[in-house]
Motif scaffolding. Structure first.
Motif, PDB file in Angstrom:
ATOM      1  N   HIS A 303       0.810  -1.214   0.000  1.00  0.00           N
ATOM      2  CA  HIS A 303       0.000   0.000   0.000  1.00  0.00           C
ATOM      3  C   HIS A 303       0.846   1.268   0.000  1.00  0.00           C
ATOM      4  CE1 HIS A 303       0.573  -1.398   4.195  1.00  0.00           C
ATOM      5  NE2 HIS A 303       0.856  -0.122   4.420  1.00  0.00           N
ATOM      6  N   ASN A 304       2.103   1.158  -0.431  1.00  0.00           N
ATOM      7  CA  ASN A 304       2.945   2.341  -0.580  1.00  0.00           C
ATOM      8  C   ASN A 304       3.875   2.139  -1.778  1.00  0.00           C
ATOM      9  OD1 ASN A 304       5.270   0.849   0.410  1.00  0.00           O
ATOM     10  ND2 ASN A 304       4.426   1.116   2.463  1.00  0.00           N
ATOM     11  N   PRO A 305       4.504   3.205  -2.279  1.00  0.00           N
ATOM     12  CA  PRO A 305       5.324   3.087  -3.491  1.00  0.00           C
ATOM     13  C   PRO A 305       6.446   2.063  -3.394  1.00  0.00           C
ATOM     14  CG  PRO A 305       4.825   5.388  -3.059  1.00  0.00           C
ATOM     15  CD  PRO A 305       4.331   4.619  -1.860  1.00  0.00           C
ATOM     16  N   GLN A 306       7.068   1.953  -2.238  1.00  0.00           N
ATOM     17  CA  GLN A 306       8.169   0.998  -2.087  1.00  0.00           C
ATOM     18  C   GLN A 306       7.670  -0.439  -2.267  1.00  0.00           C
ATOM     19  OE1 GLN A 306      10.054   0.555   1.814  1.00  0.00           O
ATOM     20  NE2 GLN A 306      12.050   0.768   0.844  1.00  0.00           N
ATOM     21  N   ALA A 307       6.528  -0.756  -1.663  1.00  0.00           N
ATOM     22  CA  ALA A 307       5.948  -2.088  -1.839  1.00  0.00           C
ATOM     23  C   ALA A 307       5.541  -2.307  -3.290  1.00  0.00           C
ATOM     24  CB  ALA A 307       4.738  -2.247  -0.914  1.00  0.00           C
TER      25      ALA A 307
END
Length: 419
Positions: A303-307
């Motif tokens: 649920h975030n850009p890194q993931a």
């Protein structure tokens, strides 16, 4: 309180805010319960992404080594008991009710947040069960998180990215410093971030310890066949150690490699057979979870850009013959633009769905964010995850649906699939 639902409603009501950073209140109650050290060995896992996979991999390997293992993670997907596991089995409603009653009796007039109360309940269950080792996931940050009342034998940071800026700081340096708050003087530390910011090393230097960093002190690579992988790292004496032809787990290899380095430090005599069996058997819903019926799909709680970048890398390495549809539903306070930009090269079509939750957003609101981030993107809207999944019957067999954006998104999808 008679039922688990009664207790969970109580937990939500006894503190005025969801998050209340600080360890003073929870430490007092932990001392009253006698759970400050719930097992002889403790591994603590913080990070922006990959915590659950790392905890699960550690627990699976240690269980195969014949140890009685307690693991604590959050949030849950199906049932609260998933947060507290002993030898991989979720806590029962009865055990949870007993643990909540023990915490309630010990807290007196002290207010605890939902997470603090649940953390103490988990520690109480681990101590009651006399586990040999516990593996604890940090909920938010590190330094002031409830889990940090426990002294770890090995502390792990899986990754460092921008998340929870309201609480941890609005830059990577501040967030890294907060996460490094789980490190302890005289105890080994592991970092799964390939290029940690200098602020993390400032904490390490202040403590006078070493931190083993991915790609510098330990590394991994997959065989050309894709069936096996190799790992090399350092043992507790700083000597090189390696394992060849390890089984590829169903969980992300990035996190499995970090878990393995932590375990080598905590348990120097760990048998290679336990490592192999533990890797092969480690499973966790919603982490690169593959489904084949009633359609080809992949579920991921990212649920975030890194993931999203890690998911995009996985998709790139696993091409399909048909089109790839991304079914996205996210909480309103998450970086939707960053997520879709990271994934767009691997996605042919976007389906966005609403989440009917206090922090949720409608499909139209999410669509606006997606179309602003991706010029010319093909986006379809659905009122809910379930209504979007009903349209998967229109897809061809060679197509794939990637379901992501939140624990709630994956939870709704798994509930639909079960029905």
């Amino acid at each position: 309180m008679q039922t688990l639902t009664d207790w969970l409603n109580h937990l939500e009501a006894i503190h005025p805010s969801e998050i209340d950073m600080g360890l003073e209140r929870i430490r007092v109650v932990a001392e009253r319960l006698g759970v400050e050290q719930p097992a002889l060995k403790v591994i603590t896992v913080a990070g922006t992404n990959g915590k659950g996979s790392t905890v699960t991999t550690c627990a699976s390997i240690l269980n195969q080594a014949g140890l009685k293992v307690g693991s604590y993670m959050s949030p849950h997907i199906h049932h609260y008991g998933e947060r507290v596991r002993i030898n991989g089995q979720p806590a029962s409603d009865g055990d949870l009710c007993n643990s909540f009653a023990a915490v309630e009796a010990a807290r007196g007039e002290i207010t605890l947040t939902y997470f603090e109360f649940g953390t103490l309940a988990g520690l109480w269950l681990f101590k009651e069960a006399a586990v040999d080792v516990v593996v604890l996931e940090v909920g938010l940050g590190g330094r002031l998180d409830a889990v940090n009342i426990v002294e770890p034998d090995v502390a792990v940071i899986t990754s460092i990215g921008l998340d929870h800026q309201d609480w941890l700081g609005d830059d990577i340096a501040s967030i890294a410093r907060e996460k490094a708050g789980i490190f302890r003087m005289g105890k080994p530390a592991v970092c799964g971030e390939r290029n940690p910011p200098s602020s993390l090393f400032e904490v390490v230097d202040q403590l006078g310890i070493d931190v083993l960093v991915k790609q510098k002190d330990y590394a991994f690579e997959v065989d050309a066949s894709g069936e096996f992988w190799q790992w090399q790292g350092l043992d507790v004496k700083g000597q090189a150690i390696a394992y060849r032809q390890l089984p590829v787990p169903s969980l992300p290899l990035e996190n499995a490699a970090t878990a393995l380095q932590a375990l080598i430090l905590a348990f120097p005599e760990l048998a290679e057979e336990a490592i192999r069996l533990g890797l092969a058997r480690a499973q966790l819903d919603g982490r690169l979870q593959r489904i084949t019926e009633p359609f080809n799909g992949l579920l991921d709680v990212g649920h975030n850009p890194q993931a999203a970048e890690l998911l995009a890398s996985h998709l790139n390495k696993n091409p399909i013959e048909g089109k790839r549809v991304a079914l996205l539903a996210m909480l309103a306070d998450k970086d939707a633009a960053g997520v879709v930009q990271a994934l767009n090269a691997e996605v042919d079509e976007w389906w966005v769905a609403g989440l009917d939750l206090p922090r949720g957003q409608s499909a139209d609101q999410l669509k606006a964010k997606v179309t602003n981030a991706l010029e010319g993107a093909h986006v379809k809207t659905f009122a809910s995850v379930a209504s979007a999944l009903s349209d998967t019957r229109l897809l061809d067999k060679q197509d794939e649906v990637v379901i992501l954006g939140s624990f709630y998104t994956v939870g709704e999808a798994l509930a639909w699939l079960k029905e």
